[in-house]
Design a protein around this motif. Structure first.
Motif, PDB file in Angstrom:
ATOM      1  N   HIS A  94       0.877  -1.173   0.000  1.00 36.61           N
ATOM      2  CA  HIS A  94       0.000   0.000   0.000  1.00 36.61           C
ATOM      3  C   HIS A  94       0.911   1.219   0.000  1.00 36.61           C
ATOM      4  CE1 HIS A  94      -3.208   2.680   0.545  1.00 36.61           C
ATOM      5  NE2 HIS A  94      -3.213   2.760   1.859  1.00 36.61           N
ATOM      6  N   ASN A 124      -2.089   6.619  -3.054  1.00 39.69           N
ATOM      7  CA  ASN A 124      -3.533   6.786  -3.177  1.00 39.69           C
ATOM      8  C   ASN A 124      -4.042   6.198  -4.495  1.00 39.69           C
ATOM      9  OD1 ASN A 124      -4.040   8.066  -0.708  1.00 39.69           O
ATOM     10  ND2 ASN A 124      -3.486  10.065  -1.537  1.00 39.69           N
ATOM     11  N   TRP A 125      -3.140   6.011  -5.462  1.00 36.68           N
ATOM     12  CA  TRP A 125      -3.513   5.399  -6.739  1.00 36.68           C
ATOM     13  C   TRP A 125      -3.927   3.942  -6.545  1.00 36.68           C
ATOM     14  CZ3 TRP A 125      -4.878   8.016 -10.782  1.00 36.68           C
ATOM     15  CH2 TRP A 125      -4.352   9.287 -11.003  1.00 36.68           C
ATOM     16  N   ASP A 126      -3.519   3.308  -5.456  1.00 39.71           N
ATOM     17  CA  ASP A 126      -3.949   1.930  -5.187  1.00 39.71           C
ATOM     18  C   ASP A 126      -5.470   1.841  -5.246  1.00 39.71           C
ATOM     19  OD1 ASP A 126      -1.264   1.614  -4.618  1.00 39.71           O
ATOM     20  OD2 ASP A 126      -1.542   1.302  -2.465  1.00 39.71           O
ATOM     21  N   PHE A 127      -6.130   2.802  -4.616  1.00 36.49           N
ATOM     22  CA  PHE A 127      -7.595   2.797  -4.569  1.00 36.49           C
ATOM     23  C   PHE A 127      -8.191   2.991  -5.954  1.00 36.49           C
ATOM     24  CE2 PHE A 127     -11.729   4.877  -4.192  1.00 36.49           C
ATOM     25  CZ  PHE A 127     -12.394   3.969  -3.374  1.00 36.49           C
ATOM     26  N   GLY A 130      -7.514  -0.208  -8.021  1.00 33.77           N
ATOM     27  CA  GLY A 130      -8.312  -1.303  -7.482  1.00 33.77           C
ATOM     28  C   GLY A 130      -9.790  -1.121  -7.766  1.00 33.77           C
ATOM     29  N   ALA A 131     -10.310   0.101  -7.583  1.00 40.56           N
ATOM     30  CA  ALA A 131     -11.726   0.365  -7.844  1.00 40.56           C
ATOM     31  C   ALA A 131     -12.043   0.186  -9.322  1.00 40.56           C
ATOM     32  CB  ALA A 131     -12.088   1.779  -7.394  1.00 40.56           C
ATOM     33  N   PHE A 156     -14.510  -3.015   1.849  1.00 40.03           N
ATOM     34  CA  PHE A 156     -13.143  -2.602   2.153  1.00 40.03           C
ATOM     35  C   PHE A 156     -13.141  -1.698   3.375  1.00 40.03           C
ATOM     36  CE2 PHE A 156     -14.870   0.510  -0.766  1.00 40.03           C
ATOM     37  CZ  PHE A 156     -14.467   1.722  -0.243  1.00 40.03           C
ATOM     38  N   GLY A 193     -11.560   1.556   5.339  1.00 44.93           N
ATOM     39  CA  GLY A 193     -10.922   2.827   5.046  1.00 44.93           C
ATOM     40  C   GLY A 193     -10.851   3.724   6.271  1.00 44.93           C
ATOM     41  N   MET A 234     -18.408   6.443  -0.827  1.00 44.35           N
ATOM     42  CA  MET A 234     -17.518   5.422  -0.268  1.00 44.35           C
ATOM     43  C   MET A 234     -18.318   4.277   0.339  1.00 44.35           C
ATOM     44  SD  MET A 234     -14.306   6.300  -0.752  1.00 44.35           S
ATOM     45  CE  MET A 234     -13.251   5.667   0.558  1.00 44.35           C
ATOM     46  N   GLY A 242     -17.427   0.538   1.358  1.00 51.78           N
ATOM     47  CA  GLY A 242     -16.476   0.961   2.366  1.00 51.78           C
ATOM     48  C   GLY A 242     -17.000   0.856   3.783  1.00 51.78           C
ATOM     49  N   ARG A 278       0.644   3.929   4.155  1.00 49.46           N
ATOM     50  CA  ARG A 278       1.455   3.987   2.938  1.00 49.46           C
ATOM     51  C   ARG A 278       2.940   4.165   3.249  1.00 49.46           C
ATOM     52  NH1 ARG A 278      -2.736   7.355   1.903  1.00 49.46           N
ATOM     53  NH2 ARG A 278      -1.435   9.200   2.005  1.00 49.46           N
TER      54      ARG A 278
END
Length: 198
Positions: free
Chosen positions: A56, A59-62, A65-66, A78, A80, A93, A98, A133
């Motif tokens: 992780h 913020n691009w992970d989200f 993934g989304a 998930f 958060g 969210m 979320g 992160r």
């Protein structure tokens, strides 16, 4: 494993929890293709599991993934940071699946997630075991404890920013010693993943 073409998702089995995201599916496909991200590995035909995502590092992970969840039509819950669930994004969210958590008061959260598994026939719960992160963060054991108490397997999923690949590894049995299980999951994900360059 050979990565698929950008934007092309893996197949889903009939037991996997699904959802129709409508126009977001098109948006997700454009995001993956536009950013050049691919997938590799297979998704298990399993109705309930814990998804362990690492590293992780952005913020691009989200976003990535989304986008994949939209393309697949996959229903995923998930965890958060609770501050992400405030206005104006809070409603969206929650709609995505979320579950807010206040990191300053984590007590009882695992029990809530175990109860959630107990009342649902189908549930994929995505967790970032690092919880932050920060580079070099240790894996926390919560994801493994939830899986073990719920008697569900763990699906390791890695982000490899160097290769632009989101990968799925074979399921891990949660019915082992927690310390050993967390360590082996971390080793596996670190071997395949690569953090976002700074």
């Amino acid at each position: 494993m050979m990565p698929r073409e950008p934007g092309k998702p893996p197949d889903l089995g009939p037991s996997v929890p699904r959802r129709d995201y409508g126009w977001l599916r098109v948006l997700g496909s454009r995001v993956l293709k536009g950013m050049g991200w691919r997938t590799e590995g297979e998704l298990p035909d399993c109705p309930r599991l814990v998804v362990a995502l690492a590293p992780h590092s952005s913020n691009w992970d989200f976003v990535i993934g989304a986008a994949l969840v939209f393309v697949l039509g996959l229903r995923v819950a998930f965890i958060g940071k609770h501050t992400l669930f405030r206005w104006p994004l809070g409603g969206f969210m929650r709609w995505l699946g979320g579950i807010p958590v206040d990191r300053s008061r984590p007590e009882g959260f695992a029990d809530v997630m175990v109860a959630e598994f107990g009342r649902r026939d189908r549930l994929w719960l995505a967790v970032a075991p690092e919880g932050t992160r920060t580079d070099g963060a240790q894996f926390k054991s919560g994801f493994f404890r939830i899986a073990q108490a719920s008697r569900v397997p763990i699906l390791p999923v890695y982000f490899n920013y160097r290769r632009k690949v989101l990968g799925f590894l074979p399921l891990i049995d949660s019915g082992v010693d927690i310390d050993d299980g967390v360590a082996s999951t971390r080793e596996l994900l670190e071997r395949h993943g690569a953090r976002k360059p700074k």
